[in-house]
Design a protein around this motif. Structure first.
Motif, short mmCIF file in Angstrom:
data_model
loop_
_atom_site.label_atom_id
_atom_site.label_comp_id
_atom_site.label_asym_id
_atom_site.label_seq_id
_atom_site.Cartn_x
_atom_site.Cartn_y
_atom_site.Cartn_z
N ALA A 67 0.84 -1.21 0.00
CA ALA A 67 0.00 0.00 0.00
C ALA A 67 0.88 1.25 0.00
CB ALA A 67 -0.93 -0.01 1.21
N GLN A 68 1.96 1.22 0.78
CA GLN A 68 2.86 2.39 0.83
C GLN A 68 3.53 2.64 -0.52
OE1 GLN A 68 5.74 1.97 3.95
NE2 GLN A 68 4.23 2.38 5.56
N LEU A 69 3.96 1.55 -1.17
CA LEU A 69 4.64 1.72 -2.46
C LEU A 69 3.68 2.24 -3.53
CD1 LEU A 69 6.93 -1.43 -2.27
CD2 LEU A 69 7.70 0.95 -2.40
N TYR A 70 2.44 1.73 -3.53
CA TYR A 70 1.47 2.25 -4.51
C TYR A 70 1.06 3.69 -4.17
CZ TYR A 70 1.36 -1.78 -7.44
OH TYR A 70 1.74 -2.75 -8.34
N ALA A 71 1.10 4.05 -2.89
CA ALA A 71 0.82 5.45 -2.52
C ALA A 71 1.92 6.35 -3.09
CB ALA A 71 0.71 5.59 -1.01
N MET A 72 3.18 5.85 -3.02
CA MET A 72 4.29 6.63 -3.59
C MET A 72 4.11 6.79 -5.09
SD MET A 72 7.67 5.13 -1.66
CE MET A 72 8.82 5.78 -2.85
N MET A 73 3.73 5.70 -5.76
CA MET A 73 3.55 5.77 -7.22
C MET A 73 2.47 6.80 -7.57
SD MET A 73 2.76 2.62 -9.82
CE MET A 73 2.35 2.93 -11.56
N ASN A 74 1.39 6.80 -6.79
CA ASN A 74 0.32 7.77 -7.01
C ASN A 74 0.81 9.18 -6.76
OD1 ASN A 74 -2.80 6.81 -7.36
ND2 ASN A 74 -1.45 5.16 -6.70
N ALA A 75 1.60 9.35 -5.67
CA ALA A 75 2.10 10.69 -5.32
C ALA A 75 3.03 11.22 -6.41
CB ALA A 75 2.81 10.64 -3.97
N GLN A 76 3.64 10.31 -7.16
CA GLN A 76 4.52 10.73 -8.27
C GLN A 76 3.74 11.04 -9.54
OE1 GLN A 76 7.57 7.75 -8.74
NE2 GLN A 76 8.55 8.26 -6.79
N GLY A 77 2.41 11.04 -9.42
CA GLY A 77 1.58 11.38 -10.58
C GLY A 77 1.35 10.22 -11.53
N GLN A 78 1.60 8.99 -11.05
CA GLN A 78 1.49 7.82 -11.93
C GLN A 78 0.25 6.97 -11.66
OE1 GLN A 78 3.64 6.89 -14.55
NE2 GLN A 78 4.15 9.03 -14.25
N GLY A 79 -0.72 7.58 -10.96
CA GLY A 79 -1.92 6.80 -10.60
C GLY A 79 -2.73 6.33 -11.78
N GLY A 80 -2.58 7.03 -12.91
CA GLY A 80 -3.34 6.64 -14.10
C GLY A 80 -2.64 5.56 -14.92
N ALA A 81 -1.38 5.27 -14.58
CA ALA A 81 -0.65 4.23 -15.31
C ALA A 81 -1.07 2.86 -14.80
CB ALA A 81 0.85 4.41 -15.11
N ASP A 82 -0.80 1.84 -15.58
CA ASP A 82 -1.10 0.50 -15.11
C ASP A 82 -0.29 0.18 -13.85
OD1 ASP A 82 -2.44 -2.16 -15.90
OD2 ASP A 82 -0.41 -2.72 -15.30
N PHE A 83 -0.85 -0.65 -12.99
CA PHE A 83 -0.17 -0.93 -11.71
C PHE A 83 1.15 -1.65 -11.90
CE2 PHE A 83 -0.85 -5.42 -10.25
CZ PHE A 83 -1.51 -5.88 -11.38
N SER A 84 1.32 -2.35 -13.04
CA SER A 84 2.61 -3.02 -13.29
C SER A 84 3.71 -2.00 -13.58
CB SER A 84 2.49 -4.01 -14.46
OG SER A 84 2.12 -3.34 -15.65
N GLY A 85 3.31 -0.75 -13.88
CA GLY A 85 4.29 0.33 -14.12
C GLY A 85 5.07 0.70 -12.88
N ILE A 86 4.75 0.08 -11.74
CA ILE A 86 5.51 0.36 -10.51
C ILE A 86 6.98 -0.04 -10.69
CG2 ILE A 86 5.08 -1.84 -9.29
CD1 ILE A 86 4.51 0.06 -6.76
N ILE A 87 7.23 -0.90 -11.70
CA ILE A 87 8.63 -1.28 -11.95
C ILE A 87 9.48 -0.05 -12.27
CG2 ILE A 87 8.35 -1.78 -14.45
CD1 ILE A 87 10.30 -4.19 -13.93
N ARG A 88 8.89 0.96 -12.92
CA ARG A 88 9.67 2.16 -13.27
C ARG A 88 10.08 2.91 -12.01
NH1 ARG A 88 5.86 4.31 -18.21
NH2 ARG A 88 4.38 4.46 -16.49
N MET A 89 9.18 2.95 -11.03
CA MET A 89 9.51 3.63 -9.77
C MET A 89 10.60 2.83 -9.03
SD MET A 89 6.95 4.59 -6.65
CE MET A 89 7.13 3.11 -5.65
N LEU A 90 10.49 1.50 -9.07
CA LEU A 90 11.49 0.67 -8.37
C LEU A 90 12.86 0.81 -9.00
CD1 LEU A 90 9.24 -2.48 -7.79
CD2 LEU A 90 9.96 -0.80 -6.06
N ARG A 91 12.89 1.08 -10.31
CA ARG A 91 14.18 1.33 -10.98
C ARG A 91 14.73 2.71 -10.66
NH1 ARG A 91 11.77 -0.18 -16.25
NH2 ARG A 91 12.24 -2.37 -16.63
N GLY A 92 13.88 3.55 -10.07
CA GLY A 92 14.31 4.92 -9.79
C GLY A 92 14.09 5.85 -10.96
N GLU A 93 13.28 5.39 -11.95
CA GLU A 93 13.00 6.28 -13.09
C GLU A 93 12.04 7.38 -12.66
OE1 GLU A 93 13.36 2.64 -16.32
OE2 GLU A 93 11.45 3.70 -16.14
N GLY A 94 12.17 8.54 -13.24
CA GLY A 94 11.34 9.68 -12.87
C GLY A 94 9.88 9.50 -13.23
#
Ligand code: NAD
Length: 293
Positions: A266-293
């Protein structure tokens, strides 16, 4: 055929109502958003004046709304006017407590009720291939089954009031956790110089195998239909995954169930949302884990 009321004609409810029309039902719908109303009209849905007017005219009322407060608000309007013996089916994804309150509101007025959240997303709603997870009395389930079959391909009775919502959040907690696990493995493989295809070929036939890997692979290539191949267009948006993980956390806290990985997801998906990526597919969390902007 029964007259079916349908309240909430959005991304999911619109195509679900359209499938009921295709199956020969008379559907009377309602939504607050004019565009949703127009699309439903074009699909053959008659538009009602208000949720209460729909309840007074329908044998079955289906709701497909954003959250628990919307469902309880609408139930407050429709249950006093529901026909004797009416069946109320809430297909929204909401918290277990609100689902149980909705059942109680229906029971107070002598209406049968089911919580019946779905999985399968907008594509499944349009294709009529949703999975329904239902909670409520067996009689209500049997009455609902032929109606749900017009919108879905798998209908499961999970138990009493709230059991459908419980199944939905437990399943999606597994999904959120497993997707992050698969993404972390691909990121580690990249750092170790292991190709995506090599990791996929091994893990998809080994003990790391899971749906997030084999059906929804978060890197492009191994599973051509997965959102990774179209720049993480959803699919299942990260914002909806966060909603379900928060519902799971709320339920876990209420029930005293330890879910440390669910909390981390839940915390990691909250971070993804806070980065403005809430509209992307949830599998896109890999980009955040790579440290991509
Ligand atoms: P959505 O926002 O597209 O649709 C919800 C609709 O409800 C909107 O059109 C809104 O105007 C309407 N609404 C809100 N309050 C209302 C009221 N008081 N009276 C009448 N209409 C009202 O959302 P969606 O994507 O269709 O999702 C609906 C539910 O299904 C949510 O609970 C969601 O979590 C769940 N769900 C969505 C997906 C998905 O992929 N979109 C997948 C599974 C489950």
């Amino acid at each position: 055929m029964a007259v079916i009321g349908f309240i909430g004609l959005g991304n999911m409810g619109g195509p679900m109502a359209a499938n009921l029309v295709k199956a020969g039902h008379q559907v009377v719908g309602y939504d607050l958003v004019p565009a949703a109303v127009e699309a439903a009209k074009a699909a053959g849905v008659t538009i009602g004046e208000s949720p209460a007017a729909i309840a007074a005219a329908a044998d079955v009322v289906i709701t497909m709304l954003p959250g628990g407060k919307h469902v309880l608000g609408v139930y407050g309007d429709i249950t006093p006017l529901a026909r004797p013996g009416a069946l109320l089916i809430d297909c929204s994804t909401i918290d277990v407590d609100s689902a149980r309150k909705a059942h109680a509101l229906a029971a107070d007025k002598g209406a049968a009720s089911l919580d019946a959240p779905v999985s399968g997303g907008v594509g499944g709603a349009a294709a009529g291939t949703l999975t329904f997870m239902a909670g409520g009395e067996a009689d209500a389930f049997e009455r609902a089954r032929p109606i749900l079959e017009a919108m879905g391909k798998k209908i499961v009775h999970c138990g009493g009031a709230g059991a459908g919502q419980a199944a939905k959040i437990c399943n999606n907690m597994i999904l959120g956790i497993s997707m992050i696990g698969v993404c972390e493995a691909f990121v580690l493989a990249e750092k170790l110089g292991l190709s995506h295809q090599a990791l996929f070929d091994v893990s998809s036939t080994s003990s790391g195998q899971c749906w997030s890997l084999t059906s929804y692979c978060p890197v492009p290539g191994p599973v051509p239909a997965s959102p990774a191949n179209r720049d993480y267009q959803p699919g299942f948006a990260a914002a909806l995954m966060l909603k379900d993980l928060k519902l799971a956390q709320e339920a876990a806290q209420g029930a005293g169930a330890p879910t440390p990985l669910g909390a981390a997801a839940a915390q990691l998906y909250a971070m993804m949302n806070a980065q403005g990526q809430g509209g992307a597919d949830f599998s896109g969390i890999i980009r955040m884990l790579r440290g991509e902007g």
